[in-house]
Design a protein around this motif. Structure first.
Motif, short mmCIF file in Angstrom:
data_model
loop_
_atom_site.label_atom_id
_atom_site.label_comp_id
_atom_site.label_asym_id
_atom_site.label_seq_id
_atom_site.Cartn_x
_atom_site.Cartn_y
_atom_site.Cartn_z
N VAL A 30 38.90 38.45 55.59
CA VAL A 30 38.60 38.12 54.19
C VAL A 30 39.17 36.74 53.85
O VAL A 30 38.46 35.87 53.33
N ALA A 31 40.43 36.53 54.15
CA ALA A 31 41.06 35.24 53.87
C ALA A 31 40.43 34.14 54.73
O ALA A 31 40.19 33.02 54.24
N LEU A 32 40.15 34.45 55.99
CA LEU A 32 39.52 33.46 56.86
C LEU A 32 38.12 33.09 56.38
O LEU A 32 37.71 31.93 56.44
N ALA A 33 37.38 34.09 55.88
CA ALA A 33 36.03 33.82 55.36
C ALA A 33 36.09 32.89 54.16
O ALA A 33 35.26 31.99 54.01
N LEU A 34 37.09 33.08 53.29
CA LEU A 34 37.26 32.18 52.14
C LEU A 34 37.50 30.75 52.62
O LEU A 34 36.88 29.80 52.14
N LEU A 35 38.40 30.60 53.58
CA LEU A 35 38.72 29.27 54.11
C LEU A 35 37.50 28.64 54.78
O LEU A 35 37.17 27.48 54.54
N LEU A 36 36.80 29.40 55.61
CA LEU A 36 35.63 28.88 56.31
C LEU A 36 34.49 28.54 55.34
O LEU A 36 33.73 27.60 55.58
N ALA A 37 34.38 29.30 54.25
CA ALA A 37 33.35 29.01 53.24
C ALA A 37 33.62 27.66 52.57
O ALA A 37 32.69 26.92 52.26
N VAL A 38 34.89 27.36 52.38
CA VAL A 38 35.26 26.06 51.81
C VAL A 38 34.93 24.94 52.80
O VAL A 38 34.30 23.94 52.46
N VAL A 39 35.35 25.13 54.06
CA VAL A 39 35.20 24.08 55.08
C VAL A 39 33.74 23.86 55.46
O VAL A 39 33.27 22.72 55.52
N LEU A 55 30.76 25.60 54.16
CA LEU A 55 29.69 25.78 53.18
C LEU A 55 29.89 24.94 51.93
O LEU A 55 29.04 24.93 51.04
N GLY A 56 31.04 24.28 51.85
CA GLY A 56 31.32 23.45 50.70
C GLY A 56 31.60 24.23 49.43
O GLY A 56 31.53 23.68 48.33
N GLU A 57 31.91 25.52 49.58
CA GLU A 57 32.24 26.32 48.40
C GLU A 57 33.61 25.90 47.89
O GLU A 57 34.45 25.39 48.64
N THR A 58 33.82 26.10 46.63
CA THR A 58 35.13 25.80 46.07
C THR A 58 35.90 27.11 45.93
O THR A 58 35.31 28.18 45.72
N ILE A 59 37.20 27.00 46.07
CA ILE A 59 38.04 28.18 45.91
C ILE A 59 38.93 27.95 44.70
O ILE A 59 39.53 26.89 44.55
N SER A 60 38.97 28.93 43.85
CA SER A 60 39.79 28.84 42.65
C SER A 60 41.25 29.10 43.01
O SER A 60 41.56 29.57 44.11
N VAL A 61 42.11 28.82 42.06
CA VAL A 61 43.52 29.13 42.25
C VAL A 61 43.66 30.63 42.47
O VAL A 61 44.41 31.08 43.35
N ARG A 62 42.91 31.40 41.72
CA ARG A 62 42.93 32.86 41.87
C ARG A 62 42.51 33.28 43.29
O ARG A 62 43.12 34.14 43.90
N GLY A 63 41.46 32.62 43.82
CA GLY A 63 41.00 32.92 45.17
C GLY A 63 42.04 32.55 46.21
O GLY A 63 42.26 33.29 47.18
N ALA A 64 42.68 31.40 46.03
CA ALA A 64 43.72 30.97 46.97
C ALA A 64 44.92 31.91 46.93
O ALA A 64 45.48 32.27 47.98
N VAL A 65 45.30 32.33 45.72
CA VAL A 65 46.42 33.28 45.60
C VAL A 65 46.04 34.60 46.25
O VAL A 65 46.83 35.21 46.98
N GLY A 66 44.82 35.06 46.02
CA GLY A 66 44.36 36.30 46.63
C GLY A 66 44.38 36.24 48.15
O GLY A 66 44.84 37.16 48.82
#
Length: 140
Positions: free
Chosen positions: A104-113, A115-126
């Motif tokens: 889950v955390a890796l998918a968030l990071l890879l989506a940023v790198v 797919l160019g998605e942005t991650i909110s502070v809430r997403g980063a904390v999660g």
């Protein structure tokens, strides 16, 4: 409630059951053989659902790019399953499952790198909490 939430919750439930059923099923069985059996069951089920729902009508419309990325996704899934079953064979579900859920955390990071998605502070904390929770559950 968003329409996707019940499906995501059911996915989590079935993923949890996967770990339990797999751990019981791989006792005394080679983990690669167990993965192969599981894959055949999933293959048959997925095609049965696609055929029953008429989803196969879209096959001719798939682009080459779509085929490539779906095949890459399938290869990644297969690699994940092989590694997951081997980990379950070697370790306890109570430790293997939390490490697996780092995806889950890796998918968030890879989506940023990628797919160019942005991650909110809430997403980063999660994502950080997932990492911290995994460390707490697995640390000995």
């Amino acid at each position: 409630m968003a329409s996707w939430i019940p499906y995501a919750l059911l996915s989590a439930l079935f993923a949890a059951l996967t770990a339990i059923f797999a751990k019981i099923g791989i006792r005394g069985v080679d983990s690669d053989l167990a993965t192969a059996i599981r894959t055949v069951v999933i293959l048959l089920l997925a095609w049965a659902i696609a055929l029953a729902r008429g989803a196969t009508a879209g096959l001719p419309d798939l682009s080459g790019r779509t085929w490539v990325f779906l095949m890459l996704s399938g290869l990644a899934t297969g690699a994940s399953w092989v590694c997951y079953f081997r980990a379950l064979q070697l370790g306890p579900v109570s430790q293997v499952a939390p490490v697996d859920k780092l995806s889950v955390a890796l998918a968030l990071l890879l989506a940023v790198v990628f797919l160019g998605e942005t991650i909110s502070v809430r997403g980063a904390v999660g994502a950080g909490l997932i990492l911290a929770g995994t460390v707490v559950l697995v640390w000995r």
